[in-house]
Motif scaffolding. Sequence first.
Motif, PDB file in Angstrom:
ATOM      1  N   VAL A  12     -31.531  34.093  -9.422  1.00  0.00           N
ATOM      2  CA  VAL A  12     -30.277  34.494  -9.219  1.00  0.00           C
ATOM      3  C   VAL A  12     -30.061  34.283  -7.466  1.00  0.00           C
ATOM      4  O   VAL A  12     -29.137  33.964  -7.016  1.00  0.00           O
ATOM      5  CB  VAL A  12     -29.377  35.696  -9.617  1.00  0.00           C
ATOM      6  CG1 VAL A  12     -28.032  35.874  -8.762  1.00  0.00           C
ATOM      7  CG2 VAL A  12     -29.238  35.584 -11.052  1.00  0.00           C
ATOM      8  N   ASP A  13     -31.051  34.970  -6.805  1.00  0.00           N
ATOM      9  CA  ASP A  13     -31.257  34.808  -5.477  1.00  0.00           C
ATOM     10  C   ASP A  13     -31.915  33.454  -4.805  1.00  0.00           C
ATOM     11  O   ASP A  13     -32.298  33.524  -3.795  1.00  0.00           O
ATOM     12  CB  ASP A  13     -31.873  35.931  -4.951  1.00  0.00           C
ATOM     13  CG  ASP A  13     -33.083  36.472  -5.669  1.00  0.00           C
ATOM     14  OD1 ASP A  13     -33.549  36.059  -6.556  1.00  0.00           O
ATOM     15  OD2 ASP A  13     -33.786  37.308  -4.986  1.00  0.00           O
ATOM     16  N   GLY A  14     -32.075  32.460  -6.038  1.00  0.00           N
ATOM     17  CA  GLY A  14     -32.677  31.225  -5.407  1.00  0.00           C
ATOM     18  C   GLY A  14     -33.988  30.971  -5.150  1.00  0.00           C
ATOM     19  O   GLY A  14     -34.584  29.954  -4.678  1.00  0.00           O
ATOM     20  N   PHE A  15     -34.722  31.680  -5.930  1.00  0.00           N
ATOM     21  CA  PHE A  15     -36.419  31.499  -5.646  1.00  0.00           C
ATOM     22  C   PHE A  15     -36.929  30.874  -7.260  1.00  0.00           C
ATOM     23  O   PHE A  15     -36.429  31.312  -8.236  1.00  0.00           O
ATOM     24  CB  PHE A  15     -36.988  32.762  -5.582  1.00  0.00           C
ATOM     25  CG  PHE A  15     -36.703  33.332  -4.337  1.00  0.00           C
ATOM     26  CD1 PHE A  15     -37.286  33.013  -3.001  1.00  0.00           C
ATOM     27  CD2 PHE A  15     -35.836  34.517  -4.109  1.00  0.00           C
ATOM     28  CE1 PHE A  15     -36.779  33.427  -1.753  1.00  0.00           C
ATOM     29  CE2 PHE A  15     -35.649  34.858  -2.670  1.00  0.00           C
ATOM     30  CZ  PHE A  15     -36.252  34.523  -1.720  1.00  0.00           C
ATOM     31  N   ILE A  16     -37.798  29.954  -6.891  1.00  0.00           N
ATOM     32  CA  ILE A  16     -38.468  29.255  -8.212  1.00  0.00           C
ATOM     33  C   ILE A  16     -39.858  29.836  -8.428  1.00  0.00           C
ATOM     34  O   ILE A  16     -40.472  29.540  -9.358  1.00  0.00           O
ATOM     35  CB  ILE A  16     -38.727  27.966  -7.740  1.00  0.00           C
ATOM     36  CG1 ILE A  16     -39.502  27.514  -6.682  1.00  0.00           C
ATOM     37  CG2 ILE A  16     -37.283  27.130  -7.974  1.00  0.00           C
ATOM     38  CD1 ILE A  16     -39.664  25.904  -6.349  1.00  0.00           C
ATOM     39  N   GLU A 153     -31.816  26.072 -13.758  1.00  0.00           N
ATOM     40  CA  GLU A 153     -32.069  26.927 -15.100  1.00  0.00           C
ATOM     41  C   GLU A 153     -31.760  28.328 -14.452  1.00  0.00           C
ATOM     42  O   GLU A 153     -32.725  28.713 -14.223  1.00  0.00           O
ATOM     43  CB  GLU A 153     -33.123  26.772 -15.905  1.00  0.00           C
ATOM     44  CG  GLU A 153     -33.300  25.393 -16.664  1.00  0.00           C
ATOM     45  CD  GLU A 153     -33.136  24.075 -16.174  1.00  0.00           C
ATOM     46  OE1 GLU A 153     -32.121  23.501 -15.928  1.00  0.00           O
ATOM     47  OE2 GLU A 153     -34.188  23.729 -15.542  1.00  0.00           O
ATOM     48  N   LEU A 154     -30.694  28.703 -14.328  1.00  0.00           N
ATOM     49  CA  LEU A 154     -30.410  30.082 -13.608  1.00  0.00           C
ATOM     50  C   LEU A 154     -30.602  31.392 -14.740  1.00  0.00           C
ATOM     51  O   LEU A 154     -29.976  31.476 -15.637  1.00  0.00           O
ATOM     52  CB  LEU A 154     -29.082  30.090 -13.288  1.00  0.00           C
ATOM     53  CG  LEU A 154     -28.456  31.287 -12.316  1.00  0.00           C
ATOM     54  CD1 LEU A 154     -29.245  31.350 -11.161  1.00  0.00           C
ATOM     55  CD2 LEU A 154     -27.194  31.428 -12.006  1.00  0.00           C
ATOM     56  N   VAL A 155     -31.659  32.268 -14.398  1.00  0.00           N
ATOM     57  CA  VAL A 155     -32.243  33.228 -15.057  1.00  0.00           C
ATOM     58  C   VAL A 155     -31.673  34.344 -14.226  1.00  0.00           C
ATOM     59  O   VAL A 155     -31.537  34.497 -13.193  1.00  0.00           O
ATOM     60  CB  VAL A 155     -33.498  33.208 -15.249  1.00  0.00           C
ATOM     61  CG1 VAL A 155     -33.991  32.068 -16.136  1.00  0.00           C
ATOM     62  CG2 VAL A 155     -34.538  33.154 -13.928  1.00  0.00           C
ATOM     63  N   VAL A 157     -32.623  37.213 -12.901  1.00  0.00           N
ATOM     64  CA  VAL A 157     -33.664  37.737 -12.126  1.00  0.00           C
ATOM     65  C   VAL A 157     -33.491  37.751 -10.995  1.00  0.00           C
ATOM     66  O   VAL A 157     -32.886  36.734 -10.275  1.00  0.00           O
ATOM     67  CB  VAL A 157     -34.920  37.183 -12.613  1.00  0.00           C
ATOM     68  CG1 VAL A 157     -36.132  37.787 -11.865  1.00  0.00           C
ATOM     69  CG2 VAL A 157     -35.300  37.341 -14.242  1.00  0.00           C
ATOM     70  N   LEU A 158     -33.680  38.917 -10.023  1.00  0.00           N
ATOM     71  CA  LEU A 158     -33.725  38.804  -8.495  1.00  0.00           C
ATOM     72  C   LEU A 158     -35.315  38.995  -7.911  1.00  0.00           C
ATOM     73  O   LEU A 158     -35.650  39.877  -8.448  1.00  0.00           O
ATOM     74  CB  LEU A 158     -32.818  39.994  -8.107  1.00  0.00           C
ATOM     75  CG  LEU A 158     -31.296  39.910  -8.229  1.00  0.00           C
ATOM     76  CD1 LEU A 158     -30.758  41.094  -7.998  1.00  0.00           C
ATOM     77  CD2 LEU A 158     -30.653  38.793  -7.707  1.00  0.00           C
ATOM     78  N   PHE A 159     -35.576  37.996  -7.221  1.00  0.00           N
ATOM     79  CA  PHE A 159     -37.083  37.975  -6.959  1.00  0.00           C
ATOM     80  C   PHE A 159     -37.263  38.734  -5.548  1.00  0.00           C
ATOM     81  O   PHE A 159     -38.218  39.453  -5.331  1.00  0.00           O
ATOM     82  CB  PHE A 159     -37.633  36.591  -6.769  1.00  0.00           C
ATOM     83  CG  PHE A 159     -38.502  36.322  -7.823  1.00  0.00           C
ATOM     84  CD1 PHE A 159     -38.098  36.544  -9.293  1.00  0.00           C
ATOM     85  CD2 PHE A 159     -39.441  35.325  -7.669  1.00  0.00           C
ATOM     86  CE1 PHE A 159     -38.933  35.966 -10.164  1.00  0.00           C
ATOM     87  CE2 PHE A 159     -40.391  34.886  -8.787  1.00  0.00           C
ATOM     88  CZ  PHE A 159     -40.034  35.513 -10.044  1.00  0.00           C
ATOM     89  N   GLY A 160     -35.996  38.487  -4.719  1.00  0.00           N
ATOM     90  CA  GLY A 160     -36.191  39.241  -3.340  1.00  0.00           C
ATOM     91  C   GLY A 160     -36.807  38.337  -2.235  1.00  0.00           C
ATOM     92  O   GLY A 160     -36.494  38.385  -1.216  1.00  0.00           O
ATOM     93  N   HIS A 161     -37.718  37.834  -2.377  1.00  0.00           N
ATOM     94  CA  HIS A 161     -38.805  36.741  -1.755  1.00  0.00           C
ATOM     95  C   HIS A 161     -39.345  35.700  -2.504  1.00  0.00           C
ATOM     96  O   HIS A 161     -39.489  35.879  -3.671  1.00  0.00           O
ATOM     97  CB  HIS A 161     -39.533  37.509  -0.851  1.00  0.00           C
ATOM     98  CG  HIS A 161     -40.294  38.547  -1.421  1.00  0.00           C
ATOM     99  ND1 HIS A 161     -40.499  38.875  -2.763  1.00  0.00           N
ATOM    100  CD2 HIS A 161     -40.942  39.618  -0.882  1.00  0.00           C
ATOM    101  CE1 HIS A 161     -41.418  39.949  -2.932  1.00  0.00           C
ATOM    102  NE2 HIS A 161     -41.713  40.228  -1.885  1.00  0.00           N
ATOM    103  N   GLY A 162     -39.737  34.777  -1.926  1.00  0.00           N
ATOM    104  CA  GLY A 162     -40.634  33.868  -2.618  1.00  0.00           C
ATOM    105  C   GLY A 162     -40.609  32.391  -2.178  1.00  0.00           C
ATOM    106  O   GLY A 162     -39.948  32.433  -0.884  1.00  0.00           O
TER     107      GLY A 162
END
Length: 195
Positions: A12-16, A153-155, A157-162
């Motif tokens: 959700v915050d844009g990280f793959i 494919e929006l999941v 989850v929030l990664f926070g960084h990456g």
Amino acid sequence: MAKVIVNATVSVDGFIADENDGIGPMFDWMGSGDVAVTDDGDYAGLRVAHASAEYIRAEFLPVRAIVVGRNSFDHANGWNGEVPGGEHLYVVTHEPPADWPYPDAAFTFVTDGVENAIAQAREFAGDGHVSVSAGDIGTQVIEAGLADEVHLELVPVLFGHGKRFFHEGGALRMLENPRVFVGERVTHLCFPIRK
């Protein structure tokens, strides 16, 4: 002519992926349902929610060519010479691997940029789809005006960084309203790029 799609599973915050290319729970949606996508081929045995199966059948199964960057290729260990969906894989790289142990695999190493990689992939794909990995290569393809659609494919989850889906520095691009498939632990968003 082949449709060129920049796509990836994204938080959700844009990280793959995280900084180390770890994907954590990003692909939990693959295997989270009771609908078989297909009985044979690359997606045989994959069971997903009904909406995800519809999406995969419409958008993944027509993929004939895939374009990735060298980082994805190296991280996946060249998929051990097996194209991961589709029929041919094009790797955009400054230098092909010196020790590639699969010389007969359906892989082409393209050293003269994304434009040539997309041209080769489009020619190969014919009326099928070309899938382009997100990140640096996907951003370059969009910036060069070579992409037709962006698929997320929006999941949840929030990664926070990456590692981000898009690299910074791109120009403003308008997208059309998306086609939306709501699956289990994923929402598939298909945005045509306004030309």
